[in-house]
Design a protein around this motif. Structure first.
Motif, PDB file in Angstrom:
ATOM      1  N   ILE A 295      35.033  70.305  94.130  1.00  0.00           N
ATOM      2  CA  ILE A 295      35.268  70.313  95.532  1.00  0.00           C
ATOM      3  C   ILE A 295      35.333  71.706  95.743  1.00  0.00           C
ATOM      4  O   ILE A 295      35.919  72.534  95.213  1.00  0.00           O
ATOM      5  CB  ILE A 295      36.528  69.576  95.958  1.00  0.00           C
ATOM      6  N   ILE A 296      34.249  72.099  96.937  1.00  0.00           N
ATOM      7  CA  ILE A 296      34.201  73.653  97.068  1.00  0.00           C
ATOM      8  C   ILE A 296      35.138  74.094  98.320  1.00  0.00           C
ATOM      9  O   ILE A 296      35.837  75.093  97.896  1.00  0.00           O
ATOM     10  CB  ILE A 296      32.641  73.725  97.510  1.00  0.00           C
ATOM     11  N   GLU A 297      35.053  73.277  99.192  1.00  0.00           N
ATOM     12  CA  GLU A 297      36.213  73.590 100.298  1.00  0.00           C
ATOM     13  C   GLU A 297      36.406  72.183 101.000  1.00  0.00           C
ATOM     14  O   GLU A 297      35.793  71.357 100.937  1.00  0.00           O
ATOM     15  CB  GLU A 297      35.546  74.381 101.317  1.00  0.00           C
ATOM     16  N   ILE A 298      37.531  72.321 101.455  1.00  0.00           N
ATOM     17  CA  ILE A 298      38.192  70.988 102.242  1.00  0.00           C
ATOM     18  C   ILE A 298      39.318  71.514 103.325  1.00  0.00           C
ATOM     19  O   ILE A 298      40.048  72.339 103.079  1.00  0.00           O
ATOM     20  CB  ILE A 298      38.810  69.964 101.196  1.00  0.00           C
ATOM     21  N   ASP A 299      39.041  70.620 104.335  1.00  0.00           N
ATOM     22  CA  ASP A 299      40.302  70.958 105.368  1.00  0.00           C
ATOM     23  C   ASP A 299      40.258  69.507 106.300  1.00  0.00           C
ATOM     24  O   ASP A 299      39.687  68.520 105.759  1.00  0.00           O
ATOM     25  CB  ASP A 299      40.116  71.994 106.447  1.00  0.00           C
ATOM     26  N   ASP A 300      41.030  69.493 107.309  1.00  0.00           N
ATOM     27  CA  ASP A 300      41.107  68.168 107.992  1.00  0.00           C
ATOM     28  C   ASP A 300      40.096  67.747 108.775  1.00  0.00           C
ATOM     29  O   ASP A 300      39.931  66.696 109.324  1.00  0.00           O
ATOM     30  CB  ASP A 300      42.320  68.155 108.796  1.00  0.00           C
ATOM     31  N   ILE A 301      38.781  68.722 108.933  1.00  0.00           N
ATOM     32  CA  ILE A 301      37.706  68.274 109.706  1.00  0.00           C
ATOM     33  C   ILE A 301      36.598  67.915 108.651  1.00  0.00           C
ATOM     34  O   ILE A 301      35.428  67.186 108.941  1.00  0.00           O
ATOM     35  CB  ILE A 301      37.446  69.426 110.651  1.00  0.00           C
ATOM     36  N   HIS A 302      36.336  68.573 107.472  1.00  0.00           N
ATOM     37  CA  HIS A 302      35.416  68.682 106.544  1.00  0.00           C
ATOM     38  C   HIS A 302      35.741  68.607 105.230  1.00  0.00           C
ATOM     39  O   HIS A 302      36.594  69.202 104.779  1.00  0.00           O
ATOM     40  CB  HIS A 302      33.822  69.394 106.934  1.00  0.00           C
ATOM     41  N   ILE A 303      34.702  68.449 104.395  1.00  0.00           N
ATOM     42  CA  ILE A 303      34.640  68.458 103.048  1.00  0.00           C
ATOM     43  C   ILE A 303      33.126  69.202 102.466  1.00  0.00           C
ATOM     44  O   ILE A 303      32.198  68.571 102.961  1.00  0.00           O
ATOM     45  CB  ILE A 303      35.204  67.353 102.032  1.00  0.00           C
ATOM     46  N   LYS A 304      33.240  69.713 101.192  1.00  0.00           N
ATOM     47  CA  LYS A 304      32.250  70.189 100.856  1.00  0.00           C
ATOM     48  C   LYS A 304      32.221  70.254  99.229  1.00  0.00           C
ATOM     49  O   LYS A 304      33.129  70.770  98.753  1.00  0.00           O
ATOM     50  CB  LYS A 304      31.757  71.672 101.187  1.00  0.00           C
ATOM     51  N   GLY A 305      31.539  69.599  98.421  1.00  0.00           N
ATOM     52  CA  GLY A 305      31.522  69.299  97.281  1.00  0.00           C
ATOM     53  C   GLY A 305      30.280  69.315  96.566  1.00  0.00           C
ATOM     54  O   GLY A 305      29.018  69.141  97.231  1.00  0.00           O
ATOM     55  N   ALA A 306      30.220  69.386  95.166  1.00  0.00           N
ATOM     56  CA  ALA A 306      28.959  69.406  94.732  1.00  0.00           C
ATOM     57  C   ALA A 306      28.851  68.504  93.355  1.00  0.00           C
ATOM     58  O   ALA A 306      29.894  68.339  92.731  1.00  0.00           O
ATOM     59  CB  ALA A 306      28.662  70.818  94.144  1.00  0.00           C
ATOM     60  N   TYR A 307      27.642  68.064  92.731  1.00  0.00           N
ATOM     61  CA  TYR A 307      27.444  67.311  91.404  1.00  0.00           C
ATOM     62  C   TYR A 307      25.962  67.774  91.013  1.00  0.00           C
ATOM     63  O   TYR A 307      25.341  67.862  91.687  1.00  0.00           O
ATOM     64  CB  TYR A 307      27.591  65.835  91.882  1.00  0.00           C
ATOM     65  N   THR A 308      25.977  67.838  89.889  1.00  0.00           N
ATOM     66  CA  THR A 308      24.624  68.190  88.928  1.00  0.00           C
ATOM     67  C   THR A 308      24.363  66.902  88.276  1.00  0.00           C
ATOM     68  O   THR A 308      25.136  66.455  87.459  1.00  0.00           O
ATOM     69  CB  THR A 308      24.772  69.120  87.985  1.00  0.00           C
ATOM     70  N   PHE A 309      23.273  66.616  88.493  1.00  0.00           N
ATOM     71  CA  PHE A 309      22.504  65.237  87.954  1.00  0.00           C
ATOM     72  C   PHE A 309      22.195  65.594  86.272  1.00  0.00           C
ATOM     73  O   PHE A 309      21.341  66.491  86.511  1.00  0.00           O
ATOM     74  CB  PHE A 309      21.538  64.605  88.750  1.00  0.00           C
ATOM     75  N   LEU A 310      22.672  65.150  85.546  1.00  0.00           N
ATOM     76  CA  LEU A 310      22.379  65.384  84.071  1.00  0.00           C
ATOM     77  C   LEU A 310      21.216  64.745  83.665  1.00  0.00           C
ATOM     78  O   LEU A 310      20.730  63.636  84.408  1.00  0.00           O
ATOM     79  CB  LEU A 310      23.629  65.202  83.037  1.00  0.00           C
ATOM     80  N   GLN A 311      20.353  65.342  82.721  1.00  0.00           N
ATOM     81  CA  GLN A 311      19.242  64.978  82.272  1.00  0.00           C
ATOM     82  C   GLN A 311      19.277  63.564  81.702  1.00  0.00           C
ATOM     83  O   GLN A 311      18.459  62.747  81.809  1.00  0.00           O
ATOM     84  CB  GLN A 311      18.717  65.758  81.133  1.00  0.00           C
ATOM     85  N   ASP A 312      20.505  63.266  81.121  1.00  0.00           N
ATOM     86  CA  ASP A 312      20.298  61.790  80.282  1.00  0.00           C
ATOM     87  C   ASP A 312      21.119  60.797  81.083  1.00  0.00           C
ATOM     88  O   ASP A 312      21.925  59.887  80.558  1.00  0.00           O
ATOM     89  CB  ASP A 312      21.037  62.123  79.032  1.00  0.00           C
ATOM     90  N   GLU A 313      21.390  60.909  82.407  1.00  0.00           N
ATOM     91  CA  GLU A 313      22.104  59.803  83.166  1.00  0.00           C
ATOM     92  C   GLU A 313      21.468  58.606  83.053  1.00  0.00           C
ATOM     93  O   GLU A 313      20.264  58.554  82.911  1.00  0.00           O
ATOM     94  CB  GLU A 313      21.962  60.202  84.776  1.00  0.00           C
ATOM     95  N   TYR A 314      22.333  57.428  82.913  1.00  0.00           N
ATOM     96  CA  TYR A 314      21.770  56.045  82.624  1.00  0.00           C
ATOM     97  C   TYR A 314      20.684  55.455  83.428  1.00  0.00           C
ATOM     98  O   TYR A 314      19.663  54.890  83.051  1.00  0.00           O
ATOM     99  CB  TYR A 314      23.017  55.241  82.392  1.00  0.00           C
ATOM    100  N   PHE A 315      20.713  55.969  84.771  1.00  0.00           N
ATOM    101  CA  PHE A 315      19.826  55.317  85.757  1.00  0.00           C
ATOM    102  C   PHE A 315      18.401  55.748  85.655  1.00  0.00           C
ATOM    103  O   PHE A 315      17.528  55.554  86.400  1.00  0.00           O
ATOM    104  CB  PHE A 315      20.334  55.397  87.250  1.00  0.00           C
ATOM    105  N   TYR A 316      18.207  57.010  85.042  1.00  0.00           N
ATOM    106  CA  TYR A 316      16.811  57.572  85.006  1.00  0.00           C
ATOM    107  C   TYR A 316      15.930  56.686  84.009  1.00  0.00           C
ATOM    108  O   TYR A 316      14.854  56.911  84.054  1.00  0.00           O
ATOM    109  CB  TYR A 316      16.844  59.026  84.396  1.00  0.00           C
ATOM    110  N   LYS A 317      16.584  56.205  83.100  1.00  0.00           N
ATOM    111  CA  LYS A 317      15.746  55.369  82.132  1.00  0.00           C
ATOM    112  C   LYS A 317      15.056  54.118  82.826  1.00  0.00           C
ATOM    113  O   LYS A 317      15.634  53.244  83.499  1.00  0.00           O
ATOM    114  CB  LYS A 317      16.413  54.701  81.048  1.00  0.00           C
TER     115      LYS A 317
END
Length: 148
Positions: free
Chosen positions: A22-44
């Motif tokens: 979570i990069i930033e958060i307050d009562d009005i908004h949130i900003k977060g991140a995720y990196t999709f890994l090469q071996d995620e199960y759903f890519y197969k």
């Protein structure tokens, strides 16, 4: 409540956890991140020889950051993972660019409303080049788990 504590309170684990930070958060908004890994199960099998992240997974990532993490924060300590559950109640998404394995995305959500443990947010997802990947609306709610 600190940012890392919110992620630990999520009712998800790998391989279905789509929040790295979570990069930033307050009562009005949130900003977060995720990196999709090469071996995620759903890519197969999702587009032979050219895997892309399914839209339902992008929606889930946006909901985990923009609805679940944000909702836990907005509950201001009332969240109890043993007693409470989180459910997405609706989503309306538009997709503009594919997301490939190893790509990092940033999700920004802005609160539309939060009352009676129901949260509705505008969400947007951007890739590492700050290009809009998807945007829409997610809604969800918390509920008491059944003790039986």
């Amino acid at each position: 409540m600190n940012k890392e504590n919110i992620i630990q309170k999520l009712p998800y684990t790998k391989p279905f956890l789509f929040v790295d930070e979570i990069i930033e958060i307050d009562d009005i908004h949130i900003k977060g991140a995720y990196t999709f890994l090469q071996d995620e199960y759903f890519y197969k099998g999702h587009f032979k020889d050219n895997p892309i992240t399914p839209g339902v997974i992008l929606t889930e990532c946006m909901a985990q950051i923009g609805m679940a993490c944000f909702g836990i924060y907005l509950l201001k300590g009332e969240w109890n993972q043993a007693k409470n559950g989180i459910a997405i109640t609706s989503s309306d998404m538009n997709f503009y660019k594919p997301v490939y394995p190893t790509e990092k995305v940033v999700v920004i959500a802005e609160k539309e409303y939060f009352r009676f443990n129901k949260l509705k947010c505008k969400v947007a997802m951007y890739n590492s080049e700050d290009i809009l990947v998807a945007k829409g609306i997610v809604s969800g709610m918390t509920f008491m788990k059944n003790d039986e």
